[in-house]
Write an enzyme that holds these catalytic residues in place. Sequence first.
Site, short mmCIF file in Angstrom:
data_model
loop_
_atom_site.label_atom_id
_atom_site.label_comp_id
_atom_site.label_asym_id
_atom_site.label_seq_id
_atom_site.Cartn_x
_atom_site.Cartn_y
_atom_site.Cartn_z
N SER A 176 0.71 -1.18 -0.06
CA SER A 176 0.09 0.05 -0.04
C SER A 176 0.99 1.24 0.04
O SER A 176 0.42 2.34 -0.49
CB SER A 176 -1.15 -0.20 1.18
OG SER A 176 -0.45 -0.10 2.32
N HIS A 204 -5.47 -2.92 -2.77
CA HIS A 204 -5.23 -2.12 -3.87
C HIS A 204 -5.22 -2.94 -5.31
O HIS A 204 -4.92 -1.88 -6.21
CB HIS A 204 -3.90 -1.30 -3.54
CG HIS A 204 -3.95 -0.89 -2.29
ND1 HIS A 204 -4.51 0.58 -2.19
CD2 HIS A 204 -3.62 -1.00 -0.97
CE1 HIS A 204 -4.46 1.10 -0.89
NE2 HIS A 204 -4.17 0.05 0.09
N LYS A 235 -11.87 1.04 -2.10
CA LYS A 235 -10.82 1.65 -2.72
C LYS A 235 -11.29 1.48 -4.13
O LYS A 235 -12.12 2.57 -4.50
CB LYS A 235 -9.62 0.93 -2.29
CG LYS A 235 -9.14 0.87 -0.73
CD LYS A 235 -7.81 0.54 -0.29
CE LYS A 235 -7.85 0.04 1.03
NZ LYS A 235 -7.90 1.16 1.81
C1 LIG Z 1 -3.25 -3.39 2.17
C2 LIG Z 1 -4.40 -2.72 2.95
N1 LIG Z 1 -5.00 -3.78 3.55
C3 LIG Z 1 -6.23 -3.28 4.51
C4 LIG Z 1 -6.55 -1.89 4.23
C5 LIG Z 1 -7.78 -1.56 5.26
O1 LIG Z 1 -8.83 -1.41 4.56
P1 LIG Z 1 -10.17 -0.68 4.94
O2 LIG Z 1 -9.64 0.80 4.69
O3 LIG Z 1 -11.38 -1.03 4.27
O4 LIG Z 1 -10.37 -0.81 6.32
C6 LIG Z 1 -6.00 -0.89 3.68
C7 LIG Z 1 -6.29 0.32 3.58
O5 LIG Z 1 -6.54 0.95 4.40
C8 LIG Z 1 -4.62 -1.47 3.12
O6 LIG Z 1 -4.03 -0.63 2.37
#
Ligand SMILES: Cc1ncc(COP(=O)(O)O)c(C=O)c1O
Length: 389
Positions: A176, A204, A235
């Site tokens: 990320s 992502h 996202k």
């Molecule tokens: C790789 C990754 N996993 C999980 C999440 C968490 O997802 P959410 O924003 O839906 O809680 C994110 C982002 O915030 C992320 O970048």
Amino acid sequence: MQTFAEELEALRAEGLYRSMRVIKGAQGSRVELDGKQVLMLCSNNYLGLADHPELRSAAVFGVAFGVGSGASRLVSGTMELHEKLEERIAAFKGTERALLFNSGYAANTGIVSALVGRGDAIFSDRLNHASIIDGALLSRADLHRYPHRDMAALERLLQDKGGNGRRLIVTDGVFSMDGDIAPLQDLVRLAKKYGALLMVDDAHGTGVLGPTGRGSGELLGVMDGIDIHMGTLGKGLGSFGAYAAASATICDYLVNKARSFIFSTSLPPAVLAASIAAIELVDSPEGKELREKLAANVALFKEKLAQAGFDTMGSETQIVPIFVGPADATMEFSKELLEQGIFVQGIRPPTVPSGSCRLRCTIMATHEAAELEEAAGIIAQVGQKLGVV
Ligand SMILES: Cc1ncc(COP(=O)(O)O)c(C=O)c1O
């Protein structure tokens, strides 16, 4: 003992203090921030679906079923739309079944802590998202973190650790904060060789990567080798929530064991209907066009940054970091860009290791080529002024 106020002051002194910025109006490729129109260069709304008319009208349709779901899934909060969305996700990912979670954070903490426990072993890339680490800590399994994408180090760990318990290899599909992609082919091979489960967090990649937007697994041709596909709906898909797509047995197990699934009110109907519309869109000719436009935008932006001499840290996707280093310089860079109409956040510890602070630029399909060229030009000017290049 330090007071809360003193700790906050210490964060300020180290350049690590964080605060929120308020957007007026809908999420788009241009937004109003502090009364000024700026180019959005830090949203995960990669395909621009967050304010797409089809998602908006699907959400309105969803409201016909009420606003709230009233309870957790196992009590009385499972509605037809939950079932419909789960079936749609399973078909999209090519798995037997899928299970919704209320966010990616809730999914990772719930899935990881359910699948392994005391006496088991987790093998986790060092740059995995915080929610995976939190899930690992909650699980009480032994956590073995391998250097980023280092498959030789992972194999050594798999040879030495894990005993007779369950083994879970877990990785971000797209990292990320770096925008690079996990070596999924090697991970599938190692998981098979050492009898481990493989879980991929494709927060992502979902909707964005691969010929049909199935994600990093599709891009690298290993969809069937992944045991648990975790993905988010908030996202690339422009809605909200997350899922695990896996075998019927694993999903059934999660229904019975994943605490963030069991002990939380389920997603509301408007969000469910919008998410179904988002997957339909990703699967449509328009979805394909959006992915192509996004890829072209990413290529253009990276080319301009490379010409200006920036280090984009091996990014392979729409997440394009610009390496700066120190926290203060990163925040100064972000502040000056905002003054010039470009909204991009500086990323600092604890999100990234200290000394590796960066601007995290994210490209959208709805950006115009001309505005990305202009933005890259401004980034180059400010970067030169601050001595980053
Ligand atoms: C790789 C990754 N996993 C999980 C999440 C968490 O997802 P959410 O924003 O839906 O809680 C994110 C982002 O915030 C992320 O970048």
